[in-house]
Write a protein that holds these residues in place. Structure first.
Motif, mmCIF file in Angstrom:
data_model
loop_
_atom_site.group_PDB
_atom_site.id
_atom_site.type_symbol
_atom_site.label_atom_id
_atom_site.label_comp_id
_atom_site.label_asym_id
_atom_site.label_seq_id
_atom_site.Cartn_x
_atom_site.Cartn_y
_atom_site.Cartn_z
ATOM 1 N N ALA A 29 0.619 -1.004 0.123
ATOM 2 C CA ALA A 29 0.016 0.044 0.035
ATOM 3 C C ALA A 29 0.621 1.303 -0.075
ATOM 4 O O ALA A 29 0.444 2.234 -0.535
ATOM 5 C CB ALA A 29 -0.983 -0.100 1.161
ATOM 6 N N SER A 81 -4.520 9.488 -2.342
ATOM 7 C CA SER A 81 -4.218 8.320 -1.096
ATOM 8 C C SER A 81 -5.722 7.711 -0.584
ATOM 9 O O SER A 81 -6.572 8.605 0.034
ATOM 10 C CB SER A 81 -3.524 8.413 -0.096
ATOM 11 O OG SER A 81 -2.115 8.851 -0.440
ATOM 12 N N ALA A 115 -2.172 8.640 -9.343
ATOM 13 C CA ALA A 115 -1.979 7.538 -8.150
ATOM 14 C C ALA A 115 -0.868 6.967 -8.495
ATOM 15 O O ALA A 115 -0.789 6.308 -9.783
ATOM 16 C CB ALA A 115 -3.325 6.804 -7.886
ATOM 17 N N ILE A 117 0.475 3.185 -7.760
ATOM 18 C CA ILE A 117 0.019 1.886 -6.918
ATOM 19 C C ILE A 117 0.981 0.886 -7.122
ATOM 20 O O ILE A 117 1.132 0.566 -8.511
ATOM 21 C CB ILE A 117 -1.479 1.545 -7.498
ATOM 22 C CG1 ILE A 117 -2.195 2.893 -7.348
ATOM 23 C CG2 ILE A 117 -1.900 0.390 -6.592
ATOM 24 C CD1 ILE A 117 -3.690 2.770 -7.994
ATOM 25 N N ASN A 121 -0.929 -4.574 -6.251
ATOM 26 C CA ASN A 121 -2.172 -4.171 -5.692
ATOM 27 C C ASN A 121 -3.328 -3.932 -6.455
ATOM 28 O O ASN A 121 -4.045 -2.837 -6.598
ATOM 29 C CB ASN A 121 -1.986 -3.086 -4.893
ATOM 30 C CG ASN A 121 -2.971 -2.437 -3.850
ATOM 31 O OD1 ASN A 121 -4.314 -2.954 -3.944
ATOM 32 N ND2 ASN A 121 -2.727 -1.642 -2.996
ATOM 33 N N SER A 124 -6.535 -2.139 -5.789
ATOM 34 C CA SER A 124 -6.582 -0.513 -5.797
ATOM 35 C C SER A 124 -6.525 0.035 -7.341
ATOM 36 O O SER A 124 -7.233 0.925 -7.619
ATOM 37 C CB SER A 124 -5.437 -0.224 -5.195
ATOM 38 O OG SER A 124 -5.399 1.443 -4.917
ATOM 39 N N HIS A 128 -9.378 2.163 -8.960
ATOM 40 C CA HIS A 128 -9.010 3.463 -9.614
ATOM 41 C C HIS A 128 -9.437 3.523 -11.345
ATOM 42 O O HIS A 128 -10.108 4.491 -11.813
ATOM 43 C CB HIS A 128 -7.656 3.852 -9.622
ATOM 44 C CG HIS A 128 -7.254 4.477 -8.372
ATOM 45 N ND1 HIS A 128 -7.039 3.542 -7.188
ATOM 46 C CD2 HIS A 128 -6.738 5.610 -7.724
ATOM 47 C CE1 HIS A 128 -6.738 4.198 -6.114
ATOM 48 N NE2 HIS A 128 -6.743 5.644 -6.601
ATOM 49 N N ASN A 152 5.529 0.174 -9.979
ATOM 50 C CA ASN A 152 4.378 0.741 -9.495
ATOM 51 C C ASN A 152 3.581 1.313 -10.443
ATOM 52 O O ASN A 152 4.088 1.500 -11.741
ATOM 53 C CB ASN A 152 4.976 2.253 -8.797
ATOM 54 C CG ASN A 152 4.136 2.615 -7.804
ATOM 55 O OD1 ASN A 152 3.106 3.229 -7.909
ATOM 56 N ND2 ASN A 152 4.746 2.543 -6.565
#
Length: 163
Positions: A29, A81, A115, A117, A121, A124, A128, A152
């Motif tokens: 996270a 976030s 973002a 992420i 993940n 998440s 989005h 990421n």
């Protein structure tokens, strides 16, 4: 079960910090390894667009924005976030928080939300994408956490309202 989204206030910090610590513990996270204190956290995030989700007055999630840059030209760009308590994940709380955050950010004149992420993940990333973000790319081995490199996904949402 009614989910109420309201502005985050200093009094919420105890619950918010516990939820953030749960996020840290997942290892996917945030690259942070320790929860900051209120003063440090408060300075990091924009004063506008801070929200908590509550169920029966219990804080179960939060969403905030941090500036993408200190440069004036990027004043309308912020990083998202969103965190939801482990006990309440899978109940669309993150979606509700993110939708409110998007709407309020546009009222504040923000034209781009971004973002970063962790590629692992998927929950998440999918959240989005469902809320209008698009994947710009993947930053490979952007950071190392607990001895492991992480990729990421970099996502953004451009406002159709703020020009």
């Amino acid at each position: 079960m009614e989910i109420v989204v309201r502005p985050l206030i200093k009094h919420d910090w105890g619950s918010v910090s516990e939820i953030y610590k749960e996020g840290i513990a997942t290892g996917i996270a945030t690259f942070e390894t320790e929860c900051p204190n209120w003063k440090q956290w408060n300075v990091k995030y924009l004063q506008c667009c801070r929200f908590v989700a509550t169920i029966e007055d219990e804080v179960v999630g939060f969403a905030v924005l941090s500036p993408a840059s200190k440069r004036k030209v990027y004043k309308g760009v912020a990083e998202v976030s969103v965190y939801v308590s482990e006990a309440f994940r899978g109940k669309h709380i993150g979606r509700k928080l993110l939708k409110v955050l998007i709407n309020e950010s546009e009222k504040e004149g923000l034209w781009t939300l971004q973002a970063g992420i962790f590629s692992e993940n998927n929950t998440s990333i999918n959240l989005h994408l469902k809320c209008g973000f698009r994947t710009i790319g993947v930053r490979e081995k952007i950071g190392k956490l607990n001895g492991k490199w992480h990729d990421n996904h970099f996502l953004e949402r451009r406002s159709k309202i703020v020009k």
